[in-house]
Enzyme design. Structure first.
Site, PDB file in Angstrom:
ATOM      1  N   ASP A 148      12.962  10.105 -62.211  1.00  8.92           N
ATOM      2  CA  ASP A 148      14.109  10.871 -62.694  1.00  8.92           C
ATOM      3  C   ASP A 148      13.688  12.092 -63.521  1.00  8.92           C
ATOM      4  OD1 ASP A 148      13.160   9.730 -64.976  1.00  8.92           O
ATOM      5  OD2 ASP A 148      15.024   8.742 -65.564  1.00  8.92           O
ATOM      6  N   GLY A 149      12.389  12.343 -63.638  1.00  7.09           N
ATOM      7  CA  GLY A 149      11.916  13.538 -64.340  1.00  7.09           C
ATOM      8  C   GLY A 149      11.442  13.269 -65.761  1.00  7.09           C
ATOM      9  N   GLU A 150      11.718  12.059 -66.291  1.00  8.43           N
ATOM     10  CA  GLU A 150      11.225  11.766 -67.658  1.00  8.43           C
ATOM     11  C   GLU A 150       9.706  11.749 -67.670  1.00  8.43           C
ATOM     12  OE1 GLU A 150      12.704   8.287 -69.563  1.00  8.43           O
ATOM     13  OE2 GLU A 150      14.802   8.895 -69.380  1.00  8.43           O
TER      14      GLU A 150
ATOM     15  N   HIS B  93       5.572  37.066 -79.583  1.00  4.59           N
ATOM     16  CA  HIS B  93       6.518  38.174 -79.435  1.00  4.59           C
ATOM     17  C   HIS B  93       6.994  38.659 -80.799  1.00  4.59           C
ATOM     18  CE1 HIS B  93       9.377  40.784 -77.629  1.00  4.59           C
ATOM     19  NE2 HIS B  93      10.341  40.255 -78.349  1.00  4.59           N
TER      20      HIS B  93
ATOM     21  N   ASP C 231       8.004  49.520 -75.130  1.00  2.13           N
ATOM     22  CA  ASP C 231       9.236  49.444 -75.928  1.00  2.13           C
ATOM     23  C   ASP C 231       8.864  49.447 -77.407  1.00  2.13           C
ATOM     24  OD1 ASP C 231       8.425  46.823 -76.501  1.00  2.13           O
ATOM     25  OD2 ASP C 231       9.723  45.946 -74.971  1.00  2.13           O
TER      26      ASP C 231
ATOM     27  N   LYS D 173      13.202  51.789 -74.407  1.00  9.22           N
ATOM     28  CA  LYS D 173      13.706  50.822 -73.424  1.00  9.22           C
ATOM     29  C   LYS D 173      14.864  50.007 -73.975  1.00  9.22           C
ATOM     30  CE  LYS D 173      12.218  46.352 -72.862  1.00  9.22           C
ATOM     31  NZ  LYS D 173      11.248  45.259 -72.718  1.00  9.22           N
TER      32      LYS D 173
ATOM     33  N   THR E 265       8.675  39.164 -65.543  1.00 11.71           N
ATOM     34  CA  THR E 265       9.070  39.578 -64.191  1.00 11.71           C
ATOM     35  C   THR E 265       8.437  40.910 -63.801  1.00 11.71           C
ATOM     36  OG1 THR E 265      10.982  40.848 -64.939  1.00 11.71           O
ATOM     37  CG2 THR E 265      11.328  38.485 -64.539  1.00 11.71           C
TER      38      THR E 265
HETATM   39  C1  R5P Z   1      10.021  41.930 -74.512  1.00 12.48           C
HETATM   40  O1  R5P Z   1      10.375  42.680 -75.402  1.00 12.48           O
HETATM   41  C2  R5P Z   1       8.590  41.586 -74.273  1.00 12.48           C
HETATM   42  O2  R5P Z   1       7.738  42.163 -75.192  1.00 12.48           O
HETATM   43  C3  R5P Z   1       8.154  41.986 -72.876  1.00 12.48           C
HETATM   44  O3  R5P Z   1       8.253  43.393 -72.755  1.00 12.48           O
HETATM   45  C4  R5P Z   1       9.039  41.356 -71.845  1.00 12.48           C
HETATM   46  O4  R5P Z   1       9.261  40.022 -72.153  1.00 12.48           O
HETATM   47  C5  R5P Z   1       8.412  41.440 -70.492  1.00 12.48           C
HETATM   48  O5  R5P Z   1       9.279  40.852 -69.577  1.00 12.48           O
HETATM   49  P1  R5P Z   1       9.431  41.445 -68.123  1.00 12.48           P
HETATM   50  O6  R5P Z   1       8.055  41.493 -67.531  1.00 12.48           O
HETATM   51  O7  R5P Z   1      10.336  40.457 -67.417  1.00 12.48           O
HETATM   52  O8  R5P Z   1      10.078  42.782 -68.255  1.00 12.48           O
END
Ligand code: R5P
Length: 310
Positions: free
Chosen positions: A36-38, A128, A167, A190, A221
């Site tokens: 069940d994933g546990e 982060h 960013d 950004k 991503t």
């Molecule tokens: C967000 O501010 C992080 O520092 C990265 O820029 C972000 O998480 C990268 O995610 P993605 O590659 O999906 O843009």
């Protein structure tokens, strides 16, 4: 207290490499998965020990978080002397504030859960949120992999390259690279639209005719890097772009986005297992960094230059 490395399943290769740097093997541990994933983790030989539990909470994030909590409880119930969580990639760290009413603060929930389950200390790498300790009840050490990455970039980086923060949040990181590589810093403006898409509004700084090194804490991503490359090219930068990030999360469609022809070099660390990725990717190990930090913590020595703010 005897030092023990315990490996979760999130990145056994890294845990084994860290243990090897310390001339030991990880303590025996296994994780049984029920239909069940546990999950049911079991650890051995931790009684009275100074335990370092290596488990980055990358994809599948929630499974790895639960496994970590259960491993912590297992160590506590087996009367480990003290337990330090080594989560070089710390999932949910981006959820560090409420952007609209009704949201949770994910990083706070994770930190509280770890403390409740028995973590006495937390070690992360290039989180982060650099001030992550402010939301953690337990002592927290934020190590940085920037010197390791800068060292790997140094030889191939053209002399006239600029270091680019994609960013505002990446500016501190970019300054660290720039200091080590002796290059100027430029920033992309950004705004994030969704988990996979971002909007950019130009550059702060001059890139015309110059190669670029884009740096970030993580590539998930690839949307942030993809959008930043567009802005750089629109600003007249050379189609000669390198990318460096501590955490190669690399979920779809990151490999496709990073495969664009202007990107000739992608450097990440092994905080997360590196399976699929763009053809140009290089992987630097942070096992020596983690082993150095663990050795110093075990001997009660300062981490100094290994830390983000050093
Ligand atoms: C967000 O501010 C992080 O520092 C990265 O820029 C972000 O998480 C990268 O995610 P993605 O590659 O999906 O843009």
């Amino acid at each position: 207290m005897t030092l023990r490395i315990v490996a979760g399943t999130a990145n056994r290769g890294l845990a084994e490499a860290v243990a090897a740097e310390l001339y030991m093997e990880p303590a025996a541990s296994e994780v049984e998965r029920f239909p069940d994933g546990e999950l049911r983790p079991v650890v051995a030989n931790v009684r009275g020990a100074d335990v370092y539990l290596v488990q980055p909470t990358g994809p599948p994030v929630n499974d790895h978080v639960i496994e970590l909590l259960l491993l912590l409880d297992a160590c506590r119930r087996d009367r480990a002397g003290r337990v330090t969580v080594v989560a070089p990639y710390f999932g949910y760290a981006r959820q560090d504030r409420r952007r609209r009413p009704g949201e949770a603060i994910g990083v706070r929930v994770m930190a509280d859960a770890l403390a409740t389950a028995g973590a006495g200390r937390l070690v992360v790498v290039d989180p982060h949120m650099p001030a992550i300790e402010a939301v953690c009840a337990m002592p927290t050490d934020a190590l940085t992999a920037v010197p390791v990455l800068a060292n790997a970039l140094w030889e191939r980086l053209p002399a006239d390259a600029v270091v680019v923060a994609p960013d505002l949040g990446a500016v501190r990181l970019a300054r660290h690279y720039a200091r080590l590589l002796s290059r100027p810093v430029v920033m992309v403006r950004k705004t994030r639209l969704t988990g996979a898409d971002v909007m950019t509004e130009g550059l702060v700084g001059e890139v015309s005719g110059r190669p670029a090194l884009l740096v970030d804490d993580m590539i998930t991503t690839g949307g942030t890097i993809d959008a930043a490359v567009d802005v750089l090219l629109a600003g007249g930068a050379q189609a000669d772009i390198a990318v460096s990030a501590t955490h190669g999360v690399l979920v779809e469609p990151a490999a496709r986005r990073l495969a664009r022809p202007e990107i000739h070099d992608v450097v990440v660390t092994d905080t997360l297992p590196q399976r699929d990725g763009p053809r140009t990717r290089r992987v630097c190990s942070i096992a020596p960094l983690l082993a150095d930090a663990i050795g110093r913590l075990h001997r009660d020595e300062p981490l100094d230059e290994l830390l983000v703010h050093a």
